[in-house]
Design a protein around this motif. Structure first.
Motif, PDB file in Angstrom:
ATOM      1  N   THR E 136       0.852  -1.182   0.000  1.00 44.53           N
ATOM      2  CA  THR E 136       0.000   0.000   0.000  1.00 44.53           C
ATOM      3  C   THR E 136       0.892   1.237   0.000  1.00 44.53           C
ATOM      4  O   THR E 136       1.999   1.223   0.555  1.00 44.53           O
ATOM      5  N   GLU E 137       0.419   2.299  -0.610  1.00 43.91           N
ATOM      6  CA  GLU E 137       1.193   3.546  -0.673  1.00 43.91           C
ATOM      7  C   GLU E 137       0.398   4.689  -0.054  1.00 43.91           C
ATOM      8  O   GLU E 137      -0.803   4.844  -0.323  1.00 43.91           O
ATOM      9  N   LEU E 138       1.042   5.507   0.754  1.00 41.97           N
ATOM     10  CA  LEU E 138       0.407   6.642   1.412  1.00 41.97           C
ATOM     11  C   LEU E 138       1.177   7.892   1.008  1.00 41.97           C
ATOM     12  O   LEU E 138       2.346   8.040   1.355  1.00 41.97           O
ATOM     13  N   LEU E 139       0.531   8.764   0.241  1.00 41.49           N
ATOM     14  CA  LEU E 139       1.200   9.894  -0.400  1.00 41.49           C
ATOM     15  C   LEU E 139       0.777  11.225   0.200  1.00 41.49           C
ATOM     16  O   LEU E 139      -0.421  11.456   0.452  1.00 41.49           O
ATOM     17  N   THR E 140       1.760  12.109   0.411  1.00 36.79           N
ATOM     18  CA  THR E 140       1.517  13.457   0.938  1.00 36.79           C
ATOM     19  C   THR E 140       2.051  14.469  -0.064  1.00 36.79           C
ATOM     20  O   THR E 140       3.173  14.326  -0.545  1.00 36.79           O
ATOM     21  N   VAL E 141       1.254  15.488  -0.354  1.00 34.77           N
ATOM     22  CA  VAL E 141       1.703  16.534  -1.273  1.00 34.77           C
ATOM     23  C   VAL E 141       2.487  17.571  -0.490  1.00 34.77           C
ATOM     24  O   VAL E 141       1.996  18.161   0.476  1.00 34.77           O
ATOM     25  N   ILE E 142       3.720  17.769  -0.902  1.00 41.08           N
ATOM     26  CA  ILE E 142       4.596  18.744  -0.245  1.00 41.08           C
ATOM     27  C   ILE E 142       4.496  20.095  -0.944  1.00 41.08           C
ATOM     28  O   ILE E 142       4.580  21.148  -0.310  1.00 41.08           O
ATOM     29  N   GLY E 167      -0.211  19.545   1.631  1.00 36.82           N
ATOM     30  CA  GLY E 167      -0.691  19.078   2.922  1.00 36.82           C
ATOM     31  C   GLY E 167      -1.784  18.034   2.818  1.00 36.82           C
ATOM     32  O   GLY E 167      -2.233  17.511   3.834  1.00 36.82           O
ATOM     33  N   ASP E 168      -2.196  17.712   1.603  1.00 35.42           N
ATOM     34  CA  ASP E 168      -3.215  16.674   1.451  1.00 35.42           C
ATOM     35  C   ASP E 168      -2.557  15.307   1.392  1.00 35.42           C
ATOM     36  O   ASP E 168      -1.403  15.161   0.949  1.00 35.42           O
TER      37      ASP E 168
ATOM     38  N   PHE F  80      -8.880  10.112   1.628  1.00 33.24           N
ATOM     39  CA  PHE F  80      -8.309  11.450   1.514  1.00 33.24           C
ATOM     40  C   PHE F  80      -8.285  12.159   2.860  1.00 33.24           C
ATOM     41  O   PHE F  80      -9.193  11.993   3.681  1.00 33.24           O
ATOM     42  N   PHE F  81      -7.258  12.973   3.075  1.00 31.52           N
ATOM     43  CA  PHE F  81      -7.181  13.831   4.263  1.00 31.52           C
ATOM     44  C   PHE F  81      -6.533  15.137   3.861  1.00 31.52           C
ATOM     45  O   PHE F  81      -5.571  15.147   3.084  1.00 31.52           O
ATOM     46  N   SER F  82      -7.051  16.218   4.400  1.00 29.11           N
ATOM     47  CA  SER F  82      -6.489  17.519   4.098  1.00 29.11           C
ATOM     48  C   SER F  82      -6.053  18.188   5.383  1.00 29.11           C
ATOM     49  O   SER F  82      -6.827  18.240   6.344  1.00 29.11           O
ATOM     50  N   GLY F  83      -4.810  18.698   5.410  1.00 33.90           N
ATOM     51  CA  GLY F  83      -4.434  19.420   6.616  1.00 33.90           C
ATOM     52  C   GLY F  83      -3.057  19.133   7.145  1.00 33.90           C
ATOM     53  O   GLY F  83      -2.683  19.658   8.193  1.00 33.90           O
ATOM     54  N   ILE F 106      -8.598   8.976   7.817  1.00 36.78           N
ATOM     55  CA  ILE F 106      -8.787   8.374   6.485  1.00 36.78           C
ATOM     56  C   ILE F 106      -9.376   6.974   6.694  1.00 36.78           C
ATOM     57  O   ILE F 106      -8.628   5.999   6.844  1.00 36.78           O
ATOM     58  N   PRO F 107     -10.701   6.834   6.711  1.00 36.60           N
ATOM     59  CA  PRO F 107     -11.309   5.523   6.958  1.00 36.60           C
ATOM     60  C   PRO F 107     -10.829   4.450   5.973  1.00 36.60           C
ATOM     61  O   PRO F 107     -10.807   3.267   6.313  1.00 36.60           O
TER      62      PRO F 107
END
Lengths: 234, 234, 234, 234, 234, 234
Positions: E136-142, E167-168, F80-83, F106-107
């Motif tokens: 699984t991959e968990l991505l954050t926008v920098i 930040g998403d 999705f998560f924002s913040g 993020i459920p």
């Protein structure tokens, strides 16, 4: 009365749990509850509000995985399936048909982490490039001649391919793109075992070019280094 | 010179490692080294002291499990086996024969956690009560009629049994005692998938009454609540 | 009123889930719900239809495994058991008694994958040949002298056996047939740890010769290469 | 000559592999190679350059985990340990002593995922707060009276504590801080099983206040909301 | 002399082992041997036959996975990587660049089952549809704005898509086809964590239309229900 | 009416199940039920007895882990998560703040075994010594300069420490004590991935010196070889 069945709905909804792991079982057997809520509710003699039941097609009720039937109700038939000798109907554009034998056909397969399919191929029929995200597949040719192959991941993307005859066996490692094609002008049949209760199938053509909704054309065009018209054709 | 081959012996001995888990693989493929050291040594052009090689029957060299062949040497044949259409020789007291398809026949099965067998049954031949300590088994009847069953653990020891015809499928959960018997006067054939790279087989008759050395007679007599003479017969 | 308790029955039935894996836990603790539905229903102040409750012996209610008690209700006693110093009653034909300490005795053991037993042996008493399908066992002699052994799987079926004195430890690998026998004329006591929340026990004598229903005599006769009369004796 | 032993060093160094998982075993047994390289090298009759061997204390040779001894060399003693009846020496500041029974004492424990200890407590002796990063522990009091407890993780940090007498059992869930203290003026003894081949031990006092090198005083002072002098005392 | 280095070759070849599981580690740390055999051989002061070393490009030496460096040689830098702030070079047809941080960059990541990447996107650059077979991959926008999406498996093939800003965070479940595209006219940057030591990447375009050798055109044409000319364009 | 809500209570209580394993998922997705029972009950249109709902703060309802939302109700926002670009409030004695991104935010992370946090550090702020019992952590510095370190288990208790700048990455192996400290006079920010759905956090100061109730002072004094007054200060 209405709230009772809402409770029932809550019951069904809340207790829909999915097996999160294909690890070893922790008890001898755990025969799955039937996927059709109507059947087990009838077993318990409960009359239900028709629209609640009729509007929830049995295949949509989220009861799967770990729920075990009462052991006193388990029978030999819970471990049994009949019909893998019956040819599947290959009259479709791809010319192949998969007949599954999983926890739906054999409730006793629940938690046992293995899955069987019969694959029928019309002459020149194909099982198009696809992956099983969660299982390795081991395929045996029962009848005919089948061309098979799989591709390794980046960067090599090596294709390993063979033409199989009756009695030949080939393995498709977990998660890799693979395919089969009937190599002859008569029907072909294979039986394949997959190492998961729910291996999943991702048919590349459908997932990439036929998703709901579609992946944007221009994104696909750039990915495949073609123009949008070609993507439309795909 | 002698010490060089002692080094080689060290090499073989030290690096004999066994896969400790049937969990998901961590790379696409890991094709096993051939189990015969002679073959790979020849690949590397090493001439060996004959007695060292000849005295270590290939099947005894402890190279198994996780050792991966150089990916540049992997071929399609590493994922392929031919011969599951050939009947096994059932001319033995039990009247059955198991033909394995595992990492020895298909080196590419290494780390992929699945195993296949063909089982031939002479008329009334049996695959006697046994367990697979580390795998569930999913069996399909290809030909004939086979009586099957398994027994659950204490305290219930329930027997679930069916007579299977062609195209029928039955599951034997991991670790439980199970058996099959040809239910007819013609040959029968089944193919079974096991959910482990190395499921193991414990034939109850052999393990309990034919171990090396034997379990003391009086202990067995007390266990089965019979006298020693009966144990001797067993 | 009736339907309410049918709902309750549904509740119990549907939410009977079994842990499918002895992998690491995913939270600190998950204290099991009491196995007796009567007790927790009383906690919630529900009076039940007597026959529903009385006819479902507490040991038959399929609530096990993953259901966690409300953390605010957890107490130190959920991790505690008293009584492993008490001798078990060995006055039975085999002359042994197993006292379990598992999730029933210690609800806090739920999801923690380990299990303890005290085994008492009368003089010459035996714990007959059996397997634990899902766990390795590590046994320590607390008192007396105990002859132990296990047999490896096919084809070697090697027996490894020792006579243990106080303070000696022996391991029985997962899934293999093993036994113990009191080697002296005084009582013996052992404590054993098993590496599973629910290891299972398959007593060979019971599973093979005492299943419900019985495995056909002639099948067993052929398996053990004896005649039916000997099987009847067994 | 020198390079031969450098090769040997390479051999040892390269093939030092560690078991990466406490999952189920994949073969019956995998008896570990002795941890002292000197012994197996002597078995093979190799004389070694003294300084290479003497300068690598046996406990430092990285041969562990998955390396399996040749099955033909396996003996019952590989599964056996004698001495858990012997009291450990508790004459140290904490007043406790742990006697391990693991793969070093029982090579046959390799890949079987379980571990035993005997813990001796002098009067008022303690096994100070510590964690086992990779295993749950199940402890039985053999002699005396022992106060035990564990603390749950953030945010509750609940302490569950009991005073145990002979025959009492308590469980310490994996990874949580726990301790024991002899609750009386006579010696106490416990036996504990841990659910891992190599559970690890992190003694909080040592890891936090006695690491090599030390964690900066001011960082600890801020963490514990005290001044540096107090940290120096700790 | 030649045979010594053949031995060395054997050494390297035989002891190439791959981690077969992403389960929990069984020791604190297992810092990988450097992937370049030259470096560790130099550590041991061995001069090698130049052509053996020079002809085996370091990236081809199959030493990976479980081999642990001698703990006495472990340093903080084995757990450290510097450079994830440096932009990758996106001047390629797709307009994206992946900078990995895995066991090659951080040897201490060995057996710890987690992996990090920095992904740079030129304006409108894409990370084309691909899967990670094993994570699984968990991505954050920098930085920037990125359109992302994944497609579920058969039969629904649902596309879940979002436009992410700084930040998403978005998750791509294991094994499913997913993609990202820079949604703006400035550069974009993301950091993603993958839940495996070696997740693998299957770029659909490459695996299906660019394998070595190629999958037959007519098979692909039938799979995607287009003609061969369209396949040639792809 | 009352009994209906008792049923509901039973429903909630019985079906509170926790994921017992961080193994691979067994289906594509399993979006968690909202943790607030009020919301899903409202979805089903049930009006509830106010005190039952209001008295069970949403965070206390034990519905977590494996319960999957009806797939027809899944949306992109479930993944999705924002913040994560928003700074956390570090105005506390330690000068740090952890912002989690887990299955609550993020459920869709349910069953996917990975977890993200943003950590803000005020100047000289610290994330004090703590462990994650069930996960390895991989940390990247986004802003500032952070001193990090971890300590290995007994007996070495080696501290591996580095000062990280922007773009640097460091790994903290599962279960080991570790910490971070802002190394400068400006704010610092890090993002860390943890390899578990529910890694847990044990802050040593809290667990050892601030448990509920407290571990006895004299036990701690002896453990840390100090006097009770020092323990009182801690």
């Amino acid at each position: 009365m209405a709230s009772r069945f809402l409770f029932l709905g809550l019951l069904i909804a809340t207790c829909s749990i999915s097996l999160a792991s294909d690890s070893s079982p922790l008890q001898d057997i755990c025969v799955a509850y039937p996927h059709d809520p109507g059947s087990w509710m009838k077993v318990l003699g409960i009359r239900l509000m028709e629209d609640l039941i009729s509007s929830t097609p049995s295949e949509d009720v989220p009861v799967n995985g770990l729920a075990c039937k009462d052991p006193r109700l388990v029978r030999a038939n819970d471990f049994f399936f009949s019909g893998l000798d019956l040819p599947g109907d290959t009259s479709n554009p791809l010319g192949s048909k998969v007949t599954p034998v999983n926890v739906v056909q054999i409730p006793g397969l629940n938690t046992l982490g293995i899955y069987l399919v019969r694959i029928d191929y019309a002459p020149w029929g194909i099982n198009p490039p696809h992956t099983h995200p969660r299982a390795t597949e081991l395929l045996t040719v029962i009848e005919g001649s089948i061309e098979v192959g799989f591709v390794t991941s980046n960067p090599e993307n090596n294709l390993y391919t063979k033409i199989l005859e009756e009695g030949d066996v080939f393995v498709f490692p977990e998660g890799l793109v693979h395919f089969q094609r009937n190599n002859g002008s008569s029907n072909a049949v294979a039986i394949a075992a997959l190492r998961s209760q729910n291996p999943g199938v991702i048919t590349i053509a459908n997932a990439v070019f036929g998703s709901n909704p579609a992946i944007p054309d221009d994104l696909l065009a750039k990915s495949f280094q073609v123009d949008n018209k070609t993507i439309d054709l795909m």
